[in-house]
Scaffold this motif. Structure first.
Motif, PDB file in Angstrom:
ATOM      1  N   UNK A  77      54.168  37.493  75.993  1.00  0.00           N
ATOM      2  CA  UNK A  77      55.221  37.790  75.028  1.00  0.00           C
ATOM      3  C   UNK A  77      56.614  37.798  75.647  1.00  0.00           C
ATOM      4  N   UNK A  78      56.742  37.364  76.881  1.00  0.00           N
ATOM      5  CA  UNK A  78      58.061  37.416  77.512  1.00  0.00           C
ATOM      6  C   UNK A  78      59.056  36.523  76.779  1.00  0.00           C
ATOM      7  N   UNK A  79      58.571  35.438  76.196  1.00  0.00           N
ATOM      8  CA  UNK A  79      59.454  34.550  75.459  1.00  0.00           C
ATOM      9  C   UNK A  79      60.127  35.278  74.311  1.00  0.00           C
ATOM     10  N   UNK A  80      59.453  36.304  73.781  1.00  0.00           N
ATOM     11  CA  UNK A  80      60.026  37.064  72.686  1.00  0.00           C
ATOM     12  C   UNK A  80      60.917  38.199  73.178  1.00  0.00           C
ATOM     13  N   UNK A  81      60.570  38.806  74.323  1.00  0.00           N
ATOM     14  CA  UNK A  81      61.229  40.029  74.732  1.00  0.00           C
ATOM     15  C   UNK A  81      62.258  39.840  75.834  1.00  0.00           C
ATOM     16  N   UNK A  82      62.347  38.659  76.421  1.00  0.00           N
ATOM     17  CA  UNK A  82      63.277  38.479  77.526  1.00  0.00           C
ATOM     18  C   UNK A  82      64.691  38.783  77.063  1.00  0.00           C
ATOM     19  N   UNK A  83      65.316  39.748  77.716  1.00  0.00           N
ATOM     20  CA  UNK A  83      66.669  40.174  77.370  1.00  0.00           C
ATOM     21  C   UNK A  83      66.792  40.551  75.907  1.00  0.00           C
ATOM     22  N   UNK A  84      65.766  41.182  75.343  1.00  0.00           N
ATOM     23  CA  UNK A  84      65.773  41.514  73.925  1.00  0.00           C
ATOM     24  C   UNK A  84      66.628  42.730  73.677  1.00  0.00           C
ATOM     25  N   UNK A  85      66.663  43.154  72.401  1.00  0.00           N
ATOM     26  CA  UNK A  85      67.517  44.260  72.014  1.00  0.00           C
ATOM     27  C   UNK A  85      67.058  45.578  72.610  1.00  0.00           C
ATOM     28  N   UNK A  86      65.825  45.627  73.134  1.00  0.00           N
ATOM     29  CA  UNK A  86      65.381  46.859  73.775  1.00  0.00           C
ATOM     30  C   UNK A  86      66.157  47.124  75.058  1.00  0.00           C
ATOM     31  N   UNK A  87      66.814  46.086  75.602  1.00  0.00           N
ATOM     32  CA  UNK A  87      67.662  46.250  76.773  1.00  0.00           C
ATOM     33  C   UNK A  87      69.128  46.396  76.377  1.00  0.00           C
ATOM     34  N   UNK A  88      69.386  46.829  75.144  1.00  0.00           N
ATOM     35  CA  UNK A  88      70.734  46.851  74.616  1.00  0.00           C
ATOM     36  C   UNK A  88      71.644  47.779  75.404  1.00  0.00           C
ATOM     37  N   UNK A 113      71.248  31.755  75.262  1.00  0.00           N
ATOM     38  CA  UNK A 113      70.057  32.581  75.429  1.00  0.00           C
ATOM     39  C   UNK A 113      69.765  33.433  74.206  1.00  0.00           C
ATOM     40  N   UNK A 114      69.337  34.664  74.461  1.00  0.00           N
ATOM     41  CA  UNK A 114      68.901  35.531  73.355  1.00  0.00           C
ATOM     42  C   UNK A 114      70.022  36.390  72.792  1.00  0.00           C
ATOM     43  N   UNK A 115      71.227  36.329  73.354  1.00  0.00           N
ATOM     44  CA  UNK A 115      72.375  37.114  72.875  1.00  0.00           C
ATOM     45  C   UNK A 115      71.992  38.590  72.676  1.00  0.00           C
ATOM     46  N   UNK A 116      71.505  39.263  73.708  1.00  0.00           N
ATOM     47  CA  UNK A 116      71.023  40.638  73.543  1.00  0.00           C
ATOM     48  C   UNK A 116      72.126  41.632  73.245  1.00  0.00           C
TER      49      UNK A 116
END
Length: 398
Positions: A77-88, A113-116
């Protein structure tokens, strides 16, 4: 092998523990293993107390298996969570540090990227604005929905989702509206049922439901900007909601096979709706395809020009969202490119390979030009380069 090696090097953040437990059911697996070990001991065998060395060895083996399971979860699931909002919070602190150093980054690096930082910025600044009490949650809900639209192509980026949604409106305003109904219902299902917030903020409860709304509207009627029908709208909401529940259920079922559910909830939900329509006499539904005998006339399988091949490759990317408009395909490809140039390359190359193979074996020329042989190869190659280390080997397998 490279993907497995990459998974072994990953470190699972503690904040994702409950999110991955939702899919891989670590507690359930540990309990099952414990009960199985007990059942394997013969009843007439005389039990002996384990020594300290044996207990330490057993604990070490358990910790090793647990760590491997967690590495597997993070890799899948790293593709979903990499730099996700959980690291806001970390990203917000990094933004503040950058501003203190007065370093101006180019604009394109901020949308890459994911624009976290978008979630962190919204959470920090919305509360200070004179907005109604429901506005803050609504804006964050919209941002998560846009990420969900892009997650169809494994892109956790709200701007990518916005560009893809624009492409759906170019294709058909009616279909796009049903897609919005679907993704709203899917994300509401995740919130109302208390599913993991990190999954919600990354859009994982939105991509299947968005596709359900698009599919039901597409299969109902070929009209692009009119012809709304309330049973289809209601069905989009109900089955999109169901797809989110199915997403969690299939995550548990597929965990022993080391794979997430991908778009399987969308496929099951849409097929169930279409099968149900066959027994509803008071609900009108157009056939998915008009029944006819296959045609093998030479003019339908020959003479594919380079222009038609290129158009079919672009349309193949858009056909992932059931859109055959070439402008829609371009907007989808640009949306993917905003998040990942590697994924955009893989999406187009996969579609082109599918179209080339179809032309080589003599498939219908019109179907090739409309991208019907490109969307599955496009998704396949994109997923291979997202879940495995990009290399010649992963491209070849894809």
């Amino acid at each position: 092998e490279e993907g497995a090696a990459a998974a072994g090097r990953l470190k699972l953040p503690g904040r994702h523990e409950s999110a991955h437990a939702l899919f891989f059911g670590t507690d359930d697996i540990a309990t099952l293993k414990k009960n199985t070990d007990k059942e394997d001991i013969p009843k007439d065998t005389e039990e002996t107390e384990p020594t300290d060395v044996e207990e330490a060895a057993a604990q070490q083996q358990t910790n090793k298996e647990f760590k491997e399971l967690y590495n597997l979860a993070h890799h899948a699931f790293e593709v979903y969570f990499a730099d996700s909002s959980t690291d806001s919070q970390q990203m917000a602190a990094r933004e503040v540090a950058d501003s203190k150093k007065k370093k101006r980054r180019p604009f394109y690096t901020k949308i890459n990227g994911t624009m976290p930082y978008t979630t962190a910025w919204l959470q920090k600044n919305l509360s200070s604005l004179p907005l109604p009490f429901f506005a803050n949650g609504t804006i964050l809900f919209i941002e998560a929905s846009l990420r969900g639209i892009a997650q169809v192509y494994f892109q956790n980026n709200p701007l990518s989702g916005l560009l893809i949604l624009a492409g759906m409106f170019v294709q058909s305003t009616r279909v796009a509206v049903h897609g919005i109904l679907g993704i709203t219902a899917g994300n509401l299902a995740g919130q109302l049922m208390g599913f993991d917030k990190s999954f919600l903020s990354c859009g994982l409860f939105g991509y299947n439901s968005f596709l359900v709304g698009l599919a039901l509207a597409t299969f109902y009627s070929p009209e692009k900007h009119g012809g709304y029908y309330w049973p289809v709208a209601v069905g989009a909401v109900i089955f999109a909601y169901f797809s989110s529940v199915l997403f969690v259920m299939l995550g548990k079922i597929l965990s022993p096979y080391k794979t997430p559910p991908f778009t399987l909830p969308f496929n099951i939900s849409t097929i169930l709706f279409l099968l149900a329509m066959g027994g509803m006499n008071n609900v009108e539904m157009a056939p998915v395809r008009d029944p006819d005998l296959p045609s093998y006339e030479s003019e339908h399988v020959s003479g594919l020009s380079a222009r038609a091949f290129f158009a079919g490759s672009i349309r193949g990317v858009g056909q992932v969202f059931l859109a055959n408009d070439i402008i829609s395909g371009v907007l989808v490809l640009v949306g993917i490119m905003v998040c990942s140039r590697i994924s955009a390359f893989a999406a187009f190359l996969g579609s082109a390979i599918g179209a080339a193979v179809a032309a080589l074996v003599g498939c219908n020329r019109d179907a090739i030009e409309n991208g019907m042989y490109g969307f599955n190869p496009s998704l396949t190659l994109t997923s291979m380069l997202m879940f495995y280390v990009p290399s010649i080997g992963s491209i070849s397998i894809g």
